[in-house]
Write a protein that holds these residues in place. Structure first.
Motif, PDB file in Angstrom:
ATOM      1  N   LYS A 144      20.799  38.813  16.916  1.00 53.96           N
ATOM      2  CA  LYS A 144      21.402  38.835  15.575  1.00 53.96           C
ATOM      3  C   LYS A 144      21.461  40.259  15.028  1.00 53.96           C
ATOM      4  N   ARG A 196      22.120  43.033  11.735  1.00 53.75           N
ATOM      5  CA  ARG A 196      21.506  43.087  10.400  1.00 53.75           C
ATOM      6  C   ARG A 196      22.458  43.735   9.406  1.00 53.75           C
ATOM      7  N   GLU A 249      27.981  36.859   7.954  1.00 56.43           N
ATOM      8  CA  GLU A 249      27.047  37.358   6.938  1.00 56.43           C
ATOM      9  C   GLU A 249      27.736  38.314   5.963  1.00 56.43           C
ATOM     10  N   VAL A 266      27.245  46.392   9.271  1.00 53.06           N
ATOM     11  CA  VAL A 266      26.319  45.561  10.040  1.00 53.06           C
ATOM     12  C   VAL A 266      25.792  46.389  11.199  1.00 53.06           C
TER      13      VAL A 266
END
Length: 334
Positions: A322, A324, A167, A288
């Motif tokens: 997951k 973020r 990401e 993250v």
């Protein structure tokens, strides 16, 4: 002689069975509850935990074993475990194997000897194949947080490290960056492998060229990040750096600034973990965030399903939660 539930029942003017129900958390009439609380206080009564354990064949205690109790990342995980344990009426004992035993597997003896009802092993270090086989083949309630050696028949919970870095690279690509360097971490850290994997996957999927000279290792410290960035700056050619943890990113940020390079106008830097200081450095660090509390809760729920021998218990499997992306000020558009 210590007071017994017979003494409590006699002083409160009720039956032994009513006292037992009350002590086990069942509802009793308000007047009875008030009488029992008064009698318990007056007699200074404490239930016999050993006797209760013999009757229920439970200790109502779980052990949480961490590789280093001072690791700040474990506080969120511990909060998550405690939240679920409290809901279940259990107490937790917390043990750091670096100061007590040679390795975390030694703590399983507490489970085998009946001192606790279950064990959660928490470590971000790589585990040996031998230890993982012992855990997999055990019939006792055990949950892992961290490395599972890619053995999917072990109940374990971790953050999706590869997805987190993927990401990050995707975000940088969206800002126009096509030349992205990477600072990896130490080999003993299980997450290091998967974070680098996420970097490689994103670079390939998004059609960006991989340059081996743009990948430098660190020990995940500020100093390690500083030294890694000094080395990278000799290679040149890249416009962004993905550091595989925040401390490394902060060290890299300092090295970049000392070279007179403006972040984010001339160079973008991203970290991983979202430690507290990442919001306070200048510029504030894009990073993250790991769902530490959710990881702890997921592991605890799985452990209690094992303890309760629930037919609907989740199968032994590896669960990835997951992370973020937290966008701040250390990245800029090209």
């Amino acid at each position: 002689m210590a007071p017994t539930i017979h003494d409590v029942a006699r002083l409160a003017g009720t039956s032994k069975s009513t006292v037992s129900r009350y002590l086990n958390g069942q509802q009793v009439k308000k007047a009875t509850q008030e009488a029992l609380e008064k009698a318990i206080k007056e007699l200074n009564f404490h239930r016999n935990a050993n006797a209760r354990r013999l009757v229920l064949d439970r200790t109502n205690i779980i052990a949480v074993v961490v590789d280093n109790i001072s690791n700040i990342f474990y506080s969120g995980i511990i909060r998550g475990i405690e939240t679920v344990a409290n809901m279940k009426g259990y107490n937790c004992i917390f043990l750091s194997w670096t100061s007590n035993y040679e390795d975390e597997i030694s703590f399983l003896n507490m489970l085998y000897e009946g001192q606790v009802d279950g064990v959660i092993l928490v470590s971000f270090q790589k585990r040996t194949r031998e230890d993982l086989v012992l855990i997999r083949d055990s019939d006792y309630p055990i949950a892992l947080i961290g490395d599972h050696g890619e053995m999917n028949d072990i109940f374990s919970v971790d953050v999706d490290n590869a997805a987190g870095v993927y990401e990050i690279v995707e975000y940088l690509h969206g800002l126009g960056h096509r030349d992205i360097a990477y600072i990896s971490g130490p080999d003993h850290a299980a997450a290091n492998k998967y974070r680098f994997k996420g970097y490689l996957q994103a670079m390939e999927t998004l059609g960006m060229n991989y340059h081996p000279e743009w990948v430098v290792q660190s020990d995940w410290s500020n100093q390690g990040g500083y030294q890694a960035m000094q080395k990278l700056l000799q290679a040149k050619g890249f416009t962004a750096v993905v550091a595989s943890n925040d401390e490394t990113a902060i060290g890299a940020l300092r090295a970049t600034q000392e070279h007179g390079i403006n972040v984010p106008k001339q160079m973008s830097i991203v970290g991983f973990d979202d430690i507290t200081i990442s919001e306070w450095v200048y510029p504030s660090l894009t990073t993250v965030r790991q769902p530490f509390q959710d990881i702890g809760m997921k592991a605890a729920h799985g452990l209690f399903q094992k303890i309760e021998d629930n037919e609907n218990a989740e199968p032994d499997n590896h669960y990835l939660l997951k992370p973020r992306l937290i966008i701040r000020d250390s990245c800029g558009k090209l």
